[in-house]
Design a protein around this motif. Structure first.
Motif, mmCIF file in Angstrom:
data_model
loop_
_atom_site.group_PDB
_atom_site.id
_atom_site.type_symbol
_atom_site.label_atom_id
_atom_site.label_comp_id
_atom_site.label_asym_id
_atom_site.label_seq_id
_atom_site.Cartn_x
_atom_site.Cartn_y
_atom_site.Cartn_z
ATOM 1 N N ASP A 53 0.845 -1.193 0.000
ATOM 2 C CA ASP A 53 0.000 0.000 0.000
ATOM 3 C C ASP A 53 0.882 1.246 0.000
ATOM 4 O O ASP A 53 1.933 1.274 0.646
ATOM 5 C CB ASP A 53 -0.900 -0.023 1.243
ATOM 6 C CG ASP A 53 -1.887 1.131 1.255
ATOM 7 O OD1 ASP A 53 -2.312 1.559 0.170
ATOM 8 O OD2 ASP A 53 -2.222 1.608 2.348
ATOM 9 N N VAL A 54 0.457 2.277 -0.724
ATOM 10 C CA VAL A 54 1.253 3.502 -0.798
ATOM 11 C C VAL A 54 1.142 4.312 0.493
ATOM 12 O O VAL A 54 2.137 4.794 1.025
ATOM 13 C CB VAL A 54 0.817 4.359 -2.005
ATOM 14 C CG1 VAL A 54 1.444 5.746 -1.941
ATOM 15 C CG2 VAL A 54 1.224 3.674 -3.310
ATOM 16 N N MET A 55 -0.074 4.473 1.009
ATOM 17 C CA MET A 55 -0.304 5.337 2.175
ATOM 18 C C MET A 55 -0.151 4.526 3.458
ATOM 19 O O MET A 55 -1.071 3.841 3.889
ATOM 20 C CB MET A 55 -1.700 5.952 2.098
ATOM 21 C CG MET A 55 -1.931 6.776 0.845
ATOM 22 S SD MET A 55 -0.866 8.244 0.765
ATOM 23 C CE MET A 55 -1.596 9.232 2.064
ATOM 24 N N ASP A 60 6.293 5.710 3.907
ATOM 25 C CA ASP A 60 5.218 5.445 2.950
ATOM 26 C C ASP A 60 5.644 4.405 1.918
ATOM 27 O O ASP A 60 6.823 4.068 1.792
ATOM 28 C CB ASP A 60 4.701 6.730 2.290
ATOM 29 C CG ASP A 60 5.647 7.319 1.251
ATOM 30 O OD1 ASP A 60 6.464 6.588 0.676
ATOM 31 O OD2 ASP A 60 5.555 8.529 1.001
ATOM 32 N N LEU A 78 1.794 -2.388 -6.262
ATOM 33 C CA LEU A 78 1.420 -1.221 -5.472
ATOM 34 C C LEU A 78 -0.091 -1.067 -5.422
ATOM 35 O O LEU A 78 -0.779 -1.242 -6.435
ATOM 36 C CB LEU A 78 2.013 0.051 -6.082
ATOM 37 C CG LEU A 78 3.449 0.445 -5.730
ATOM 38 C CD1 LEU A 78 3.755 1.798 -6.359
ATOM 39 C CD2 LEU A 78 3.675 0.496 -4.235
ATOM 40 N N THR A 80 -3.004 1.870 -4.236
ATOM 41 C CA THR A 80 -3.111 3.265 -3.836
ATOM 42 C C THR A 80 -4.485 3.829 -4.126
ATOM 43 O O THR A 80 -5.163 3.404 -5.056
ATOM 44 C CB THR A 80 -2.056 4.124 -4.555
ATOM 45 O OG1 THR A 80 -2.171 5.486 -4.125
ATOM 46 C CG2 THR A 80 -2.240 4.063 -6.062
ATOM 47 N N ARG A 82 -4.621 6.997 -4.734
ATOM 48 C CA ARG A 82 -4.288 8.099 -5.646
ATOM 49 C C ARG A 82 -4.129 7.515 -7.042
ATOM 50 O O ARG A 82 -3.111 6.925 -7.372
ATOM 51 C CB ARG A 82 -2.993 8.785 -5.190
ATOM 52 C CG ARG A 82 -3.114 9.339 -3.786
ATOM 53 C CD ARG A 82 -1.863 10.081 -3.355
ATOM 54 N NE ARG A 82 -0.652 9.263 -3.409
ATOM 55 C CZ ARG A 82 0.446 9.551 -2.721
ATOM 56 N NH1 ARG A 82 0.481 10.595 -1.932
ATOM 57 N NH2 ARG A 82 1.504 8.781 -2.821
ATOM 58 N N ASP A 87 0.741 9.523 -10.537
ATOM 59 C CA ASP A 87 1.026 8.610 -9.429
ATOM 60 C C ASP A 87 1.462 7.245 -9.943
ATOM 61 O O ASP A 87 2.375 6.622 -9.410
ATOM 62 C CB ASP A 87 -0.217 8.451 -8.545
ATOM 63 C CG ASP A 87 -0.541 9.718 -7.779
ATOM 64 O OD1 ASP A 87 0.402 10.405 -7.357
ATOM 65 O OD2 ASP A 87 -1.731 10.019 -7.615
ATOM 66 N N TYR A 99 0.420 -1.996 -10.614
ATOM 67 C CA TYR A 99 -0.193 -0.882 -9.917
ATOM 68 C C TYR A 99 -1.697 -1.073 -9.936
ATOM 69 O O TYR A 99 -2.279 -1.318 -10.992
ATOM 70 C CB TYR A 99 0.188 0.403 -10.662
ATOM 71 C CG TYR A 99 -0.215 1.698 -10.042
ATOM 72 C CD1 TYR A 99 -1.512 2.187 -10.169
ATOM 73 C CD2 TYR A 99 0.709 2.479 -9.368
ATOM 74 C CE1 TYR A 99 -1.876 3.400 -9.616
ATOM 75 C CE2 TYR A 99 0.373 3.696 -8.820
ATOM 76 C CZ TYR A 99 -0.932 4.151 -8.945
ATOM 77 O OH TYR A 99 -1.286 5.354 -8.413
#
Length: 230
Positions: A53-55, A60, A78, A80, A82, A87, A99
């Motif tokens: 996870d990005v956040m 991070d 990834l 996210t 966003r 991104d 992604y």
């Protein structure tokens, strides 16, 4: 074939859901909920794939990806909230192999994981040494050397370079690169191929402004590796 998968997701409910779906596939899954733990666990357990996870707190996901990519070629997916193109390209630039934007389907996530594992194992299962001039690609060791210097690449960059180096001078369309590197399991934009090629060029051609271009653009067609015999 089961795999060891690390899920780094600060939302414990989401992490639990991902774990359930991946374990149904026969995988051994570990979960962590912050970036520092993700780095530590990846270093100690050496997973076959990371869902990241990005956040996340402490560190991070993008920084986790950047740090781990300098140490390992483990496939990284990834996640996210966003979902802008910028991104996505940033994540790929830092070394992510795939992604997914939230919200996502857990079934699609497991399909993406299967695809990444298949491609990773296919690459490792066919050891060959590809040479093109001063460039050497060792698929058994997942290593690229240029004039004897090791060049660190992401999984997708490695796969694209191996494809082009297999036939120096041949122009591959973006569609052909998508089919052979990314597979049919997901929708991949041609812009994504361009981003990987841009990063690949930067790593191969960082020897000053006078350095020759190795990955050439064939306008109206796609990309090719410069033929060292020319």
């Amino acid at each position: 074939m089961s795999a060891r998968i690390l899920v780094a997701e600060d939302d414990e409910k989401q992490a639990r859901l991902i774990r359930i779906y991946l374990e149904r596939e026969g995988n051994a899954v570990q979960t962590v909920h912050d970036g520092r733990s993700a780095i530590d666990r990846a270093r100690t357990t050496r997973p076959d794939l990371i869902v990241l996870d990005v956040m996340m707190p402490q560190v991070d996901g993008l920084d986790v990806c950047r740090i781990l990519r300098t140490e390992s070629q483990v496939p990284i997916l990834l996640l996210t909230a966003r979902a802008t193109e910028e991104d996505m390209l940033l994540g790929l630039d830092l070394g992510a192999d795939d992604y997914m934007a939230k919200p996502y389907s857990p079934r699609e996530l497991t399909a993406r994981v299967r695809a990444l594992l298949r491609r990773s194992r296919a690459t490792m299962g066919e050891p060959t040494l590809i040479r093109a001039g001063a460039l050497e690609i060792d698929t058994a060791r997942f290593e690229v050397r240029l004039a004897g210097e090791v060049i660190a690449l992401t999984g997708k960059e490695f796969a694209i370079l191996a494809l082009l180096a297999g036939e120096p001078g041949r122009a591959f369309t973006r569609a052909q690169i998508i089919d052979q590197v990314f597979g049919f399991e997901q929708e991949v934009l041609e812009r994504t191929v361009d981003a990987h090629v841009m990063n690949l060029r930067r790593k191969l051609e960082q020897r000053g402004p006078g350095a020759p271009r190795m990955v050439e653009t064939v306008y109206g067609r796609g990309y090719r590796l410069a033929d060292p015999a020319r």
